[in-house]
Design a protein around this motif. Sequence first.
Motif, short mmCIF file in Angstrom:
data_model
loop_
_atom_site.label_atom_id
_atom_site.label_comp_id
_atom_site.label_asym_id
_atom_site.label_seq_id
_atom_site.Cartn_x
_atom_site.Cartn_y
_atom_site.Cartn_z
N MET A 1 0.82 -1.21 0.00
CA MET A 1 0.00 0.00 0.00
C MET A 1 0.85 1.26 0.00
SD MET A 1 -3.34 -0.29 2.39
CE MET A 1 -3.41 1.38 3.01
N LEU A 2 1.83 1.27 0.90
CA LEU A 2 2.72 2.43 0.96
C LEU A 2 3.51 2.56 -0.33
CD1 LEU A 2 4.05 2.55 4.61
CD2 LEU A 2 2.66 4.22 3.40
N ASN A 3 3.81 1.38 -0.94
CA ASN A 3 4.55 1.40 -2.18
C ASN A 3 3.79 2.14 -3.28
OD1 ASN A 3 6.90 0.21 -1.47
ND2 ASN A 3 6.11 -1.87 -1.78
N ILE A 4 2.48 1.84 -3.35
CA ILE A 4 1.67 2.51 -4.37
C ILE A 4 1.63 4.00 -4.13
CG2 ILE A 4 -0.70 2.81 -5.17
CD1 ILE A 4 -1.04 -0.09 -5.15
N LEU A 5 1.47 4.38 -2.84
CA LEU A 5 1.43 5.79 -2.50
C LEU A 5 2.72 6.47 -2.93
CD1 LEU A 5 -0.85 7.26 -1.10
CD2 LEU A 5 0.39 7.07 1.03
N ARG A 6 3.87 5.78 -2.64
CA ARG A 6 5.17 6.34 -2.98
C ARG A 6 5.33 6.46 -4.49
NH1 ARG A 6 10.80 3.71 -1.75
NH2 ARG A 6 10.00 2.70 -3.59
N LEU A 7 4.91 5.40 -5.19
CA LEU A 7 5.02 5.39 -6.64
C LEU A 7 4.23 6.54 -7.26
CD1 LEU A 7 5.82 3.56 -9.18
CD2 LEU A 7 3.46 2.81 -9.06
N GLU A 8 3.01 6.73 -6.75
CA GLU A 8 2.17 7.78 -7.32
C GLU A 8 2.77 9.15 -7.09
OE1 GLU A 8 -0.77 7.75 -9.03
OE2 GLU A 8 -0.46 5.61 -9.29
N PHE A 9 3.28 9.36 -5.86
CA PHE A 9 3.87 10.66 -5.57
C PHE A 9 5.12 10.90 -6.41
CE2 PHE A 9 1.37 11.11 -1.57
CZ PHE A 9 0.89 12.37 -1.87
N LEU A 10 5.93 9.81 -6.59
CA LEU A 10 7.12 9.93 -7.43
C LEU A 10 6.74 10.32 -8.85
CD1 LEU A 10 9.59 7.07 -6.48
CD2 LEU A 10 9.98 9.53 -6.46
N LEU A 11 5.67 9.68 -9.36
CA LEU A 11 5.20 9.98 -10.71
C LEU A 11 4.83 11.45 -10.83
CD1 LEU A 11 2.99 7.00 -11.89
CD2 LEU A 11 4.92 8.02 -13.07
N VAL A 12 4.12 11.94 -9.80
CA VAL A 12 3.70 13.35 -9.83
C VAL A 12 4.92 14.27 -9.82
CG1 VAL A 12 2.52 15.13 -8.53
CG2 VAL A 12 1.45 12.92 -8.82
N ILE A 13 5.91 13.90 -8.96
CA ILE A 13 7.08 14.78 -8.83
C ILE A 13 7.92 14.77 -10.10
CG2 ILE A 13 9.26 15.08 -7.60
CD1 ILE A 13 7.75 13.97 -5.12
N ARG A 14 8.09 13.57 -10.70
CA ARG A 14 9.02 13.48 -11.83
C ARG A 14 8.39 13.88 -13.15
NH1 ARG A 14 12.28 8.25 -9.91
NH2 ARG A 14 13.28 9.27 -8.14
N SER A 15 7.07 13.62 -13.30
CA SER A 15 6.46 14.01 -14.57
C SER A 15 5.16 14.75 -14.31
CB SER A 15 6.19 12.79 -15.45
OG SER A 15 5.20 12.01 -14.84
N GLY A 16 5.24 15.72 -13.40
CA GLY A 16 4.00 16.34 -12.95
C GLY A 16 3.55 17.48 -13.83
N SER A 17 3.58 17.28 -15.16
CA SER A 17 3.22 18.39 -16.03
C SER A 17 1.76 18.78 -15.82
CB SER A 17 3.45 18.02 -17.48
OG SER A 17 2.65 16.92 -17.81
N HIS A 18 0.91 17.78 -15.46
CA HIS A 18 -0.51 18.13 -15.34
C HIS A 18 -0.79 18.99 -14.11
CE1 HIS A 18 -0.23 14.41 -12.98
NE2 HIS A 18 -1.30 14.80 -12.33
#
Lengths: 216, 242
Positions: A1-18
């Motif tokens: 669960m924490l992994n998904i949360l971390r993954l999602e936040f990483l995605l936002v930080i690294r490719s957060g164009s939206h």
Amino acid sequence: MLNILRLEFLLVIRSGSHVVLAFSFFLFFILLFALSAFGDNFVLSNIGLTAVWLSLLMSILLTLNKVIHEDYESGILDYLLIADIPLEVTMFLKTIVHWVSVVIPLIIIIPVVLITFEISSDHILRIFIVLLCGSPSLSFIGTMISCLTLSNRSNFLFTTITIPFYFPTLLLGIFCCSSSTTDLFALEYLLLYANTLFTVVLSPYISAYAIKLNYS
Amino acid sequence: MKNSALNKFWKYSNPVLFKKLAKIISPLAGLIAILAIIPGLVWGVFFTGPDYKQLETVKIIFIHVPAAFLAINVYLMMTVASLVWLIRRQYVSALAAKSSAMIGLIMTIATIITGSLWGSSTWGTYWVWDPRLTSFAVLLCFYVGYIILWSAIKPLERAANVTSLFCILGSVFALLSRYIVFFIDQGLHQGPTLSLDEEKNIDDSYYFPLILALVGFSSLFVYLLLVRTTTELNKLKLKLMG
């Protein structure tokens, strides 16, 4: 669960164009409202709350479709479907991440926007709390309908069929913001909180069910 | 077999048997519709006296109320049919929901048009943002969304899945917005004309033609629904045969 949360936040930080897109879209949309009432302080203070809620709604609508549909296109959703974690939990976390990364920055800037709309500073804290409690419902309803329209990528379709679902939240939100009672546990505020809780609980289950329906 | 009556009912989810049944029932429903609507409207419009306050405009009630009654109940019927599709996967029910959406949409538009004509003479305005009027606007949005969704998604099964879920969610959110709108504003529109639990309904001279019109509109809906569902089933059969 924490992994998904971390993954999602990483995605936002690294490719957060939206996130940037939503932020600038929000400001431009607000600017449109302000220019349409240019120079008329009475109109400006009347449309301020509506402008804020509508801009918030539009920026959420335009970014939400990206969250689910990109995962669907790239095949990440297939993995999430067969993962150990229930799909309901995943969808809940995804929506929470969207809310924190897209909506929270907008809500933080809203008091500044409201001052330019000639709204008296006594009300601003109350409006801020109402927005904070009401906006999760916008994100969660959006995820739900976005999962429904997985098989059609059209942003136009998604926007058109989502807007009717926003009526209750929008009505309650604007009514609470412009209400004269300052007691935050008055009936209309309680209804707003109830509406938010209802959609937050309902949305993950419906989203997971809709995704499974789309795969079957 | 325990519930033989229920089994007899579900038997008609078979498209062939359903079409056979529709062939028997639909002329009957059409006949009842003609026999009830024409006398009901003629009686209502020409053989009742004018209202003491609204004069002759009160006779819009004989179209307005049945149309509004159908607009709401068709959505309810679509919700039930969607549930049946999601649980039992029967094509007849999904196609019945699909074909009743357009009838419901037209009934909603008819309600709004007759209502605004009525309002223009009694309230002095075509439209106010009254709770009842607003909830009909919301209902219209859900009907339009449902029809758009059917046309936007391609394989039949997937479209049926998605629209069924949309319809069920829509009924929840339409009810929610209706009660919130009523909470915010009490409105201008009068209370319900007909209800089962009240002592005093509308006056008897209007009551009987109104009931006749209601029965007529309902059987018109049944007739249209059966014809449209049969057409959809035939279309599906043609598609499956290539």
